[in-house]
Design an enzyme around this catalytic site. Sequence first.
Site, PDB file in Angstrom:
ATOM      1  N   ARG A  11       0.907  -1.285  -0.035  1.00 37.90           N
ATOM      2  CA  ARG A  11      -0.082   0.145   0.041  1.00 37.90           C
ATOM      3  C   ARG A  11       0.824   1.252   0.074  1.00 37.90           C
ATOM      4  O   ARG A  11       0.309   2.302  -0.237  1.00 37.90           O
ATOM      5  CB  ARG A  11      -0.961  -0.146   1.304  1.00 37.90           C
ATOM      6  CG  ARG A  11      -2.017  -1.059   1.100  1.00 37.90           C
ATOM      7  CD  ARG A  11      -3.159  -0.680   2.065  1.00 37.90           C
ATOM      8  NE  ARG A  11      -4.221  -1.491   1.736  1.00 37.90           N
ATOM      9  CZ  ARG A  11      -5.314  -1.969   2.647  1.00 37.90           C
ATOM     10  NH1 ARG A  11      -5.344  -1.657   3.694  1.00 37.90           N
ATOM     11  NH2 ARG A  11      -6.437  -2.493   2.250  1.00 37.90           N
ATOM     12  N   SER A 106      17.676   1.697   1.791  1.00 37.78           N
ATOM     13  CA  SER A 106      17.855   3.148   1.327  1.00 37.78           C
ATOM     14  C   SER A 106      19.378   3.471   1.485  1.00 37.78           C
ATOM     15  O   SER A 106      20.088   3.170   2.173  1.00 37.78           O
ATOM     16  CB  SER A 106      17.105   4.050   2.389  1.00 37.78           C
ATOM     17  OG  SER A 106      17.689   5.234   2.583  1.00 37.78           O
ATOM     18  N   TYR A 135      16.834   4.377  11.471  1.00 41.33           N
ATOM     19  CA  TYR A 135      16.388   3.696  10.535  1.00 41.33           C
ATOM     20  C   TYR A 135      17.623   3.178   9.429  1.00 41.33           C
ATOM     21  O   TYR A 135      17.307   2.098   9.099  1.00 41.33           O
ATOM     22  CB  TYR A 135      15.709   4.902   9.380  1.00 41.33           C
ATOM     23  CG  TYR A 135      15.086   4.508   8.028  1.00 41.33           C
ATOM     24  CD1 TYR A 135      14.166   3.768   8.065  1.00 41.33           C
ATOM     25  CD2 TYR A 135      15.706   4.763   6.676  1.00 41.33           C
ATOM     26  CE1 TYR A 135      13.298   3.327   6.866  1.00 41.33           C
ATOM     27  CE2 TYR A 135      15.369   4.309   5.611  1.00 41.33           C
ATOM     28  CZ  TYR A 135      14.077   3.632   5.459  1.00 41.33           C
ATOM     29  OH  TYR A 135      13.605   3.363   4.430  1.00 41.33           O
ATOM     30  N   HIS A 178       8.861  13.431   3.102  1.00 38.47           N
ATOM     31  CA  HIS A 178      10.023  13.784   2.548  1.00 38.47           C
ATOM     32  C   HIS A 178       9.963  15.125   2.010  1.00 38.47           C
ATOM     33  O   HIS A 178       8.978  15.660   1.675  1.00 38.47           O
ATOM     34  CB  HIS A 178      10.636  12.682   1.515  1.00 38.47           C
ATOM     35  CG  HIS A 178      10.915  11.458   2.325  1.00 38.47           C
ATOM     36  ND1 HIS A 178      10.222  10.408   2.215  1.00 38.47           N
ATOM     37  CD2 HIS A 178      12.124  11.120   2.953  1.00 38.47           C
ATOM     38  CE1 HIS A 178      10.555   9.369   3.050  1.00 38.47           C
ATOM     39  NE2 HIS A 178      11.855   9.798   3.171  1.00 38.47           N
TER      40      HIS A 178
HETATM   41  O1  GFB Z   1      13.530  14.549   2.104  1.00 38.68           O
HETATM   42  P1  GFB Z   1      14.157  14.653   3.467  1.00 38.68           P
HETATM   43  O2  GFB Z   1      13.468  14.725   4.463  1.00 38.68           O
HETATM   44  O3  GFB Z   1      15.172  13.366   3.571  1.00 38.68           O
HETATM   45  O4  GFB Z   1      15.081  16.206   3.333  1.00 38.68           O
HETATM   46  P2  GFB Z   1      16.871  13.150   3.877  1.00 38.68           P
HETATM   47  C1  GFB Z   1      16.272  16.654   2.353  1.00 38.68           C
HETATM   48  C2  GFB Z   1      16.342  17.919   2.709  1.00 38.68           C
HETATM   49  O5  GFB Z   1      15.340  18.647   2.218  1.00 38.68           O
HETATM   50  C3  GFB Z   1      16.972  18.031   4.103  1.00 38.68           C
HETATM   51  C4  GFB Z   1      15.241  19.414   3.314  1.00 38.68           C
HETATM   52  O6  GFB Z   1      18.103  18.827   3.832  1.00 38.68           O
HETATM   53  C5  GFB Z   1      15.767  19.164   4.603  1.00 38.68           C
HETATM   54  O7  GFB Z   1      16.084  20.177   5.557  1.00 38.68           O
HETATM   55  N1  GFB Z   1      13.731  20.215   3.098  1.00 38.68           N
HETATM   56  C6  GFB Z   1      13.557  21.503   2.791  1.00 38.68           C
HETATM   57  C7  GFB Z   1      12.717  19.478   3.593  1.00 38.68           C
HETATM   58  N2  GFB Z   1      12.156  21.668   2.992  1.00 38.68           N
HETATM   59  C8  GFB Z   1      11.554  20.214   3.280  1.00 38.68           C
HETATM   60  C9  GFB Z   1      10.372  20.159   3.770  1.00 38.68           C
HETATM   61  O8  GFB Z   1       9.264  20.680   3.681  1.00 38.68           O
HETATM   62  N3  GFB Z   1      10.059  18.525   4.125  1.00 38.68           N
HETATM   63  C10 GFB Z   1      11.331  17.765   4.358  1.00 38.68           C
HETATM   64  N4  GFB Z   1      11.351  16.717   4.538  1.00 38.68           N
HETATM   65  N5  GFB Z   1      12.597  18.124   4.168  1.00 38.68           N
HETATM   66  C11 GFB Z   1      15.703  11.011   4.779  1.00 38.68           C
HETATM   67  C12 GFB Z   1      15.881   9.953   5.985  1.00 38.68           C
HETATM   68  O9  GFB Z   1      16.691  12.044   4.953  1.00 38.68           O
HETATM   69  O10 GFB Z   1      15.760  10.457   3.428  1.00 38.68           O
HETATM   70  C13 GFB Z   1      15.321   8.773   5.632  1.00 38.68           C
HETATM   71  O11 GFB Z   1      15.614  10.841   7.102  1.00 38.68           O
HETATM   72  C14 GFB Z   1      15.635   8.294   4.385  1.00 38.68           C
HETATM   73  O12 GFB Z   1      16.212   7.877   6.616  1.00 38.68           O
HETATM   74  C15 GFB Z   1      15.228   9.217   3.260  1.00 38.68           C
HETATM   75  O13 GFB Z   1      16.767   7.572   4.038  1.00 38.68           O
HETATM   76  C16 GFB Z   1      15.367   8.755   1.801  1.00 38.68           C
HETATM   77  O14 GFB Z   1      17.663  12.960   2.536  1.00 38.68           O
HETATM   78  O15 GFB Z   1      17.480  14.537   4.474  1.00 38.68           O
END
Ligand code: GFB
Length: 312
Positions: A11, A106, A135, A178
């Site tokens: 899902r 990942s 994770y 993300h």
């Molecule tokens: O996508 P994201 O959460 O994944 O963040 P990571 C990527 C970058 O985007 C970071 C910035 O530098 C965030 O600070 N960012 C900017 C944002 N605006 C936003 C927003 O509105 N939302 C989010 N989420 N980020 C994850 C891991 O890391 O990647 C997991 O925590 C996993 O474990 C995944 O591996 C693929 O690349 O930082």
Amino acid sequence: MSQKIFVAGHRGMVGSAILRRFAERDDLQMITRPRSELDLCDQAAAGEFFKAERPDAVIFAAAKVGGIHANATYPADFAYDNVMMAANAIHAAYESGVHRFLFLGSTCIYPRMAPQPIEEDSLLTSPLEQTNEAYALAKIMGLKLCQYYRQQHGVLFHSAMPTNLYGPGDNYHPDNSHVIPGLIRRFDAAAKENAESVTVWGSGKPRREFLHVDDLAAAIDHLLQLSDPPDWVNVGTGVDLTIAELAQKIAQATGFEGEIVQDASKPDGTPVKCTDISRIRDTGWQPMIELNEGITQTVADYRERSQSGAVR
Ligand code: GFB
């Protein structure tokens, strides 16, 4: 005779893409179970399910996932759920006679300061990124379990490590998603309301690589056809960009013309994350969906889903 394939996590965004990919194949019988019927964190339930169903192969797309904020806020949940699901499924699959198991992880399994682009062999060479260590450790255990079961028991258990994914059916939660779905939601709302500015987390400087989930589904199809696949392999595009550049693209795709403001109080996470994809390229796979095209298509999908009430 058709092959019975169990897709764990059907899902989610990845599981749905896998089912779309294999929908037309009459040589395959896809088996799925919603979490309400099968909780893979429950060892006994996992054992019973595999004993009763006896699938030929498993694609393991079940995971507790989230963006940087969710990973940093709920490390106990991310570690426990992911390690339990992986260990129970891998062991129960082995015990029930599953001959092939493809585990999905990942690229956050690699060290925070891994040389770029990241090669598979940089695994466990230096410390992990703090925001997603829980994770990452669970995913490392999953890939290592597959490697150990293959080595000790001779079963074809192997893994794929996709880079940051996006595409239809993503999680658009305002805090826990993300970056791509998070920004699509925010920019879309701002464009509709004619807002003056949109806030993007962090400095805008981190570099990330993004893979469309349909490209991952194609890579999974490809890897399942290899007779001697690598123990684990990167699946990405080999191309990265800054978060500020990504925000510009999403602004354009949503029609937002105001100001983009960076919120430096939010974490950046890993400074750079771009994979070396030569290993999978050498086996004959390559990504097909270019980022601008993928973002445009994903914005359209988001708008359709939010209009029909499918986005919470
Ligand atoms: O996508 P994201 O959460 O994944 O963040 P990571 C990527 C970058 O985007 C970071 C910035 O530098 C965030 O600070 N960012 C900017 C944002 N605006 C936003 C927003 O509105 N939302 C989010 N989420 N980020 C994850 C891991 O890391 O990647 C997991 O925590 C996993 O474990 C995944 O591996 C693929 O690349 O930082």
